[in-house]
Design a protein around this motif. Structure first.
Motif, mmCIF file in Angstrom:
data_model
loop_
_atom_site.group_PDB
_atom_site.id
_atom_site.type_symbol
_atom_site.label_atom_id
_atom_site.label_comp_id
_atom_site.label_asym_id
_atom_site.label_seq_id
_atom_site.Cartn_x
_atom_site.Cartn_y
_atom_site.Cartn_z
ATOM 1 N N ASN A 1 0.843 -1.197 0.000
ATOM 2 C CA ASN A 1 0.000 0.000 0.000
ATOM 3 C C ASN A 1 0.876 1.244 0.000
ATOM 4 N N THR B 1 0.983 3.662 2.363
ATOM 5 C CA THR B 1 1.096 4.414 3.613
ATOM 6 C C THR B 1 1.811 3.737 4.765
ATOM 7 N N ASP B 2 1.906 2.391 4.792
ATOM 8 C CA ASP B 2 2.536 1.693 5.919
ATOM 9 C C ASP B 2 3.948 1.273 5.556
ATOM 10 N N ASP B 3 4.841 1.222 6.555
ATOM 11 C CA ASP B 3 6.252 0.929 6.277
ATOM 12 C C ASP B 3 6.428 -0.351 5.471
ATOM 13 N N ASP B 4 5.894 -1.469 5.976
ATOM 14 C CA ASP B 4 6.057 -2.714 5.238
ATOM 15 C C ASP B 4 5.225 -2.706 3.961
ATOM 16 N N GLY B 5 4.065 -2.046 3.994
ATOM 17 C CA GLY B 5 3.228 -1.957 2.805
ATOM 18 C C GLY B 5 3.884 -1.171 1.685
ATOM 19 N N THR C 1 -4.343 0.861 -1.990
ATOM 20 C CA THR C 1 -3.906 -0.224 -1.135
ATOM 21 C C THR C 1 -4.062 -1.537 -1.877
ATOM 22 N N ARG D 1 -5.945 -4.302 3.973
ATOM 23 C CA ARG D 1 -5.974 -3.533 5.220
ATOM 24 C C ARG D 1 -6.986 -2.396 5.055
ATOM 25 N N MET E 1 -1.209 9.984 6.498
ATOM 26 C CA MET E 1 -1.345 9.019 5.413
ATOM 27 C C MET E 1 -1.263 9.706 4.059
ATOM 28 N N ARG F 1 2.426 10.465 3.456
ATOM 29 C CA ARG F 1 3.203 9.267 3.120
ATOM 30 C C ARG F 1 2.851 8.766 1.717
#
Length: 263
Positions: A66, A68-72, A100, A110, A119, A122
């Motif tokens: 995705n 917005t999330d570090d691992d995503g 996402t 998610r 968000m 990012r």
């Protein structure tokens, strides 16, 4: 068939009774180009698809992750680059992305209830990195709007105004809009004005009617009027059918081609 647009048909939604490569070939026999979804599935043979000679207008541009999330973000950028490399086989000029990752049923892996300011920030940084990948591999990524009410609840950055804001903020020809009018009608309506507002940033336009997600003429959207408005506005890019057939795929494809031709 005389159209001011490049007309394409999603091979994942038409002629589904035959293998994907044969669907692409059948679409080409109608004088249209083809589009495909997830290129990584075992049944997708990009070499075979390329051998049909039917141009592929777009395909999936990421496999997971995705904005917005570090691992995503790591997964998103990694699989976006894999998609860019894979696209060379079929010469697809545009790669489709969303806010996402989606599961096979179109539901966000998610789901997001509230998109925060952080968000948004990012997402802008991630898309800036995506543009660098696009420049490296000479491709264009296109960010698609999705509807929340019927098909994709919980998808962040889903409305046309959201995707437009992100693409306009990045300001690169390597990131464009996939303006999906089926999704836009469910969420917002006002389709002709939306097309006019988004016009400078559109990579392609996808169509299906509402309700039912079938070909133009089966629902409430006046697609012939939209076609004329797009032509009058000077749009000459791709219009793609991403719809289910209401009866047969032959009828659906012919109806779509007729709707956007001989204006």
């Amino acid at each position: 068939m005389n159209s001011p647009f490049t007309l394409a048909v999603c091979a994942d939604m038409q002629f589904t009774e035959i293998p994907l490569t044969d669907r692409v070939r059948r679409i080409g026999e109608h004088g249209a180009r083809a589009e495909i979804w997830d290129w990584s599935r075992p049944e997708v043979d990009l070499q075979e698809i390329a051998s049909t000679g039917v141009p592929i207008e777009s395909m999936t541009g990421y496999l997971s992750g995705n904005l917005t999330d570090d691992d995503g973000i790591d997964d998103f950028l990694r699989t976006a680059e894999e998609s860019a490399i894979a696209s060379r086989t079929v010469g697809a000029p545009r790669l489709n992305i969303h806010g996402t990752g989606l599961d096979p049923h179109g539901i966000p892996v998610r789901p997001v209830e509230v998109v925060t300011g952080e968000m948004w920030a990012r997402a802008v940084r991630t898309l800036t990195q995506l543009v660098e990948i696009a420049e490296k591999h000479d491709v264009v990524y296109q960010l698609e709007n999705l509807n929340l009410a019927v098909d994709h609840p919980g998808t962040p950055f889903s409305r046309p105004q959201d995707t437009l804001a992100l693409v306009r903020t990045i300001g690169s020809e390597r990131l464009r809009l996939n303006l999906d009018l089926y999704h836009a009608q469910i969420g917002d309506g006002n389709l002709i004005e939306t097309c006019r507002e988004c016009l400078p940033w559109i990579g392609e336009i996808q169509v299906a009617d509402v309700p039912g997600r079938c070909e133009p003429g089966t629902g409430e959207i006046a697609y012939r009027s939209i076609a004329r408005a797009l032509a009058d506005a000077g749009y000459t890019g791709t219009v793609a059918l991403e719809a289910l057939p209401s009866t047969t795929s032959e009828v659906a494809v012919r109806t779509f081609l007729d709707t956007f031709s001989n204006l």
